[in-house]
Scaffold this active site. Structure first.
Site, mmCIF file in Angstrom:
data_model
loop_
_atom_site.group_PDB
_atom_site.id
_atom_site.type_symbol
_atom_site.label_atom_id
_atom_site.label_comp_id
_atom_site.label_asym_id
_atom_site.label_seq_id
_atom_site.Cartn_x
_atom_site.Cartn_y
_atom_site.Cartn_z
ATOM 1 C CG ASP A 35 -3.973 -5.695 -4.084
ATOM 2 O OD1 ASP A 35 -5.064 -5.144 -3.842
ATOM 3 O OD2 ASP A 35 -3.234 -6.149 -3.193
ATOM 4 C CG HIS A 94 -2.006 -0.964 1.217
ATOM 5 N ND1 HIS A 94 -1.832 -2.257 1.632
ATOM 6 C CD2 HIS A 94 -3.305 -0.858 0.815
ATOM 7 C CE1 HIS A 94 -2.983 -2.914 1.498
ATOM 8 N NE2 HIS A 94 -3.883 -2.090 1.007
#
Length: 547
Positions: free
Chosen positions: A264, A191
């Site tokens: 993702d 992230h």
């Protein structure tokens, strides 16, 4: 609508999955569906209030889309269980997370958890679950996987992952094994940055890839990519999501995966900061991805769609490459009969949180509690003054517990004990908060310290509470970790230590039964804490099990 009758823009729309910001249809998601032919939706906490609202939102989205196409929407969510659960209300069945499942060693219950989850998701119109995570957590410093993994052993992860894939898909919800080729042995959260797994091919096939091979054998519908570099397969310094050598040469050709490859979220910094989302979208499709996930920002979503259309118009990507992905997407939507969506009826609530489902959850939680060490302090003395020190999670994140839990271990213990009090701290207690907790605890006979990721340097206050209390011989100190099991390495002097893997109500009920001697401790460590307490270690009171 068949692929042959679709425009280029319609085909590319099928390859994009987006999130939006509200619990009802808003202008942005309408625009994506109507003007950009969006094929998939992902829900986050911002979209969900209760099961009735989610069910109606799913119906509204499908009906709005149906005005423009007869191809149903993918409607997806990250409902892994445990700490990663977008939907976590009391009137649905919240299944335990992966590490608790791994600690139980119960394959049949693992399957049952996923089947229950799938059936309830489908009743809310959710037809795709971004689960299970089949990453192998063989790096204790991993900041993003941790208890989202079944454990450190490829055989255990493969077996439990296959069971949960089977459970979801037998409920007619698409499962998505993630994060390919494996996010477990990293110390960077994708992230926020770009991580690498440096091992050679032999080790990767024996370890990281093994659960994905098993998932493919289980006919998993989808595999989600990891924004992680694997130099053994891709010599360039690029993450797997945009590597043709990883997605096409390895996953498609060598491993034989024929399902849908989903990325993702491309807004994660490993892609967005390194390459930009439009370029990342193009590269992911060039690499072999079928479904591009862009979860949050409308402008980025539209820019990515335009970039992909332009890449085909300019000849950078062939339309044949687009057709390959669209064929896989349409085939999956037909296979799962995603055009069928039952309207919410008067008896809608009956399909959620049944007694049998919650009993199954409770049983798995009881089988997951792992007693690592006890020097004669258990079971608890029911007539003695008892304190529970509880670290409350005060800031919600997208992959974290709900804030300020009402039902805690103290709640679970109180009906069975003469005096149980609770003292709440933050997960990051400062020196003053530590001293106040320690001073308060000295008035009790037995103190149960609940830890939450105390292994992190940011949580050293939790460690200091345990260390200071264990120095006072007049207080019996029992420690139970409620997330990563590695906390014990920070205070090995603790005389009693248990692993719970999460702090949800069902797990706290299970822990209370163990502490009171009402339930045996049959859980076994799914990861190695250290050389003494390795994978498979677990104790019952007065005995030890090692596998």
């Amino acid at each position: 609508m068949s692929r042959q009758n679709m425009t280029l823009e319609q085909k590319i729309g099928q390859m994009i999955m987006c999130g939006f910001q509200t619990p009802q249809i808003n202008t942005e998601i309408k625009t994506l569906i109507e003007e950009h032919h969006l094929g998939g939706i992902i829900y986050f906490r911002r979209n969900v209030n209760d099961k009735e609202q989610v069910g109606q939102l799913s119906i509204d989205l499908q009906q709005y889309s149906k005005q423009f196409t007869d191809i149903p929407l993918f409607i997806s969510v990250d409902q892994e269980g445990g700490m990663v659960a977008r939907l976590d209300w009391d009137d649905i069945t919240l299944i335990p997370g992966n590490m608790a499942v791994g600690a139980s060693r119960d394959v049949e219950l693992a399957y049952e958890m996923a089947r229950i989850c799938g059936e309830e998701l489908l009743r809310m119109g959710i037809n795709m679950n971004f689960a299970p995570s089949v990453d192998i957590n063989n790096n204790p410093k991993n900041p993003v996987i941790g208890v989202r993994s079944y454990g450190e052993c490829p055989e255990l992860v493969s077996e439990m992952g296959a069971a949960q894939i089977r459970g979801l898909q037998e409920a007619n919800v698409s499962a998505s094994a993630k994060h390919f080729p494996g996010h477990g042995d990293t110390a960077v959260d994708s992230h926020h940055g770009l991580a690498a797994v440096p091992h050679d091919e032999e080790r990767l096939f024996a370890m990281e890839l093994a659960p994905f091979v098993r998932a493919i054998q289980e006919s998993v519908d989808c595999i989600m990519t990891a924004h992680v570099m694997f130099p053994a397969f891709e010599p360039e310094q690029i993450p797997s999501t945009i590597s043709r050598k990883v997605l096409t040469d390895l996953l498609r050709n060598r491993l034989g995966f024929e399902g849908v490859i989903v990325t993702d979220c491309l807004e994660m910094h490993a892609i967005s900061k390194e390459f930009g989302i439009p370029e990342g979208t193009i590269r992911a499709v060039e690499a072999g991805a079928d479904l591009i996930l862009i979860s949050h920002r409308f402008t980025e979503q539209v820019n990515a769609i335009h970039a992909l259309v332009d890449a085909v118009r300019s000849g950078r990507i062939s339309e044949q490459r687009i057709d390959e992905s669209v064929d896989r997407i349409l085939a999956l939507k037909a296979k799962r009969q995603m055009e069928k969506l039952t309207a919410i009826t008067e008896n809608y609530a009956e399909g959620f949180g049944s007694e049998s489902s919650k009993k199954a959850v409770q049983l798995l939680c009881e089988r997951s509690i792992t007693l690592v060490k006890d020097e004669g302090q258990l079971p608890l003395r029911k007539d003695e003054r008892t304190l529970v020190i509880w670290p409350e999670v005060r800031q919600r994140t997208e992959v974290d517990e709900p804030i300020i839990q009402a039902y805690t271990l103290a709640t679970a213990l109180q009906p069975s004990m003469s005096q149980v009090d609770e003292y709440r701290i933050g997960t990051y207690p400062d020196a003053a908060e530590v001293q106040a907790a320690v001073a308060h605890a000295k008035d009790y006979d037995q103190v149960i310290v609940i830890t939450y990721n105390a292994v992190s340097e940011l949580h050293e206050g939790q460690v200091n509470i345990v260390k200071q209390l264990t120095q006072h011989s007049n207080v019996r100190v029992i420690v139970a970790s409620t997330r990563n099991p590695y906390d014990f390495n920070q205070f090995p002097e603790a005389k009693t230590y248990l692993c719970c893997y999460e702090n949800r109500p069902a797990t706290m009920t299970a822990l209370a039964k163990v502490l009171l001697g009402e339930s045996p401790t049959v859980g076994r460590l799914p990861v190695s804490i250290n050389e003494t307490y390795g994978f498979g270690f677990g104790q019952q009171l007065g005995s030890t099990v090692q596998v």
